[in-house]
Design an enzyme around this catalytic site. Structure first.
Site, PDB file in Angstrom:
ATOM      1  CB  THR A  62       2.550   4.616   3.281  1.00 29.97           C
ATOM      2  OG1 THR A  62       3.939   4.925   3.297  1.00 29.97           O
ATOM      3  CG2 THR A  62       1.991   4.893   1.885  1.00 29.97           C
ATOM      4  CB  SER A 111      -6.313   7.419   3.196  1.00 26.72           C
ATOM      5  OG  SER A 111      -6.804   6.280   3.862  1.00 26.72           O
ATOM      6  CG  ASP A 156       2.106   2.796   8.615  1.00 28.66           C
ATOM      7  OD1 ASP A 156       1.252   3.398   7.933  1.00 28.66           O
ATOM      8  OD2 ASP A 156       2.891   1.951   8.130  1.00 28.66           O
ATOM      9  N   GLY A 157      -0.828   3.392   9.562  1.00 28.57           N
ATOM     10  CA  GLY A 157      -2.151   2.782   9.503  1.00 28.57           C
ATOM     11  C   GLY A 157      -2.047   1.273   9.373  1.00 28.57           C
ATOM     12  CB  ALA A 158      -3.262  -1.521  10.251  1.00 27.26           C
ATOM     13  CG  ASP A 159      -4.232  -2.775   4.561  1.00 25.89           C
ATOM     14  OD1 ASP A 159      -4.807  -1.780   4.084  1.00 25.89           O
ATOM     15  OD2 ASP A 159      -3.033  -3.027   4.351  1.00 25.89           O
ATOM     16  CE  LYS A 165       1.962  -0.895   8.163  1.00 26.08           C
ATOM     17  NZ  LYS A 165       1.005  -0.002   7.459  1.00 26.08           N
ATOM     18  CD  GLU A 193       3.457   0.766   5.148  1.00 24.47           C
ATOM     19  OE1 GLU A 193       2.737   1.686   4.765  1.00 24.47           O
ATOM     20  OE2 GLU A 193       3.064  -0.405   5.208  1.00 24.47           O
ATOM     21  CE  LYS A 210      -8.760   0.181   7.192  1.00 30.93           C
ATOM     22  NZ  LYS A 210      -7.606   1.029   7.090  1.00 30.93           N
TER      23      LYS A 210
END
Ligand code: 5RP
Length: 220
Positions: A28, A30, A81-84, A94, A103, A121
């Site tokens: 999930t 951008s 998936d992305g990550a913060d 995340k 996730e 990141k």
């Protein structure tokens, strides 16, 4: 190069990991949205995807990619998936988008976790980004007090209800030098559904977009 262009480059680089004929897991955010848009060109090569949020499910369906129930999908080939935040061990923070529980489930059910992000990141020590913790609503204040005992400064992400009907505490002020230990400790607090530390099951590959191209990191 803009941050969005770096995210898009990382997302497109993940396509080479997609295994034809195999169901994959989709995260999930951008960066993942760029991945879903790119995955549309491979939609005839895959049976479908297990999704980590209502938002990603809607985008997958709009791209013509079937969304499959994880309960019927078996073990997934890859999870993208992305990550913060990510460190060099590919431990992640995340949950900035609030989808951390699903996730973590889809990541756990996948044989390989491909994390996609822009280079901002990557950090030496996790914790500058406030750590999201999904909590059962009635446990919010109790869990917040326990998080203070662990050295954090939790704040309630007001007006946000997760896809699972829970609330989120964002915990600032942590310098996370032992992510596996902290993930375990927070996970054991009564009322915590999921902590947004992905260290016990880190990413296997981190694709980092930057003006110099896409860098590929593997866990050290
Ligand atoms: C959502 C997440 C996202 O992967 C994380 O917030 C990164 O988002 P973006 O790709 O928009 O930077 O964990 O719960």
């Amino acid at each position: 190069m803009s941050q969005d262009a770096a995210k898009k480059a990382a997302a497109e680089a993940a396509l080479k990991y997609v295994e034809p004929g195999e169901i994959l897991g989709v995260g999930t955010g951008s960066t993942v949205n760029f991945f879903i848009d790119a995955l549309a060109q491979m939609r005839h090569d895959i049976p479908g995807a297990a999704s980590s949020s209502e938002a990603s499910s809607a985008r997958l369906k709009a791209a013509g990619i079937p969304v499959l129930d994880l309960n019927n999908a078996g073990s997934l080939s890859i999870y993208v998936d992305g990550a913060d935040e990510a460190n060099h061990q590919l431990h992640l923070i995340k949950g900035g988008g609030g989808a951390l529980t699903r996730e973590k489930i889809v990541a756990a059910a996948s044989r390989k976790f491909i994390c996609i992000a822009d280079e901002s990141k990557l950090v030496q020590v996790l914790g500058k980004f406030p750590l999201p913790v999904e909590v059962i609503p009635m446990a919010r204040s109790y869990v917040a007090r326990e998080l203070v005992k662990l050295g954090g400064m939790p704040s309630w992400r007001e007006k946000v209800v997760t896809d699972n009907g829970n609330v989120i505490l964002d915990v600032a002020g942590l310098s996370i030098t032992d992510p596996v230990k902290l993930e375990t400790e927070i996970g054991l607090i009564a009322g915590v559904v999921t902590v947004g530390l992905f260290a016990r099951r880190p990413a296997d590959v981190l694709l980092l977009g930057s003006p110099a191209g896409v860098r590929e990191l593997k866990a050290i």
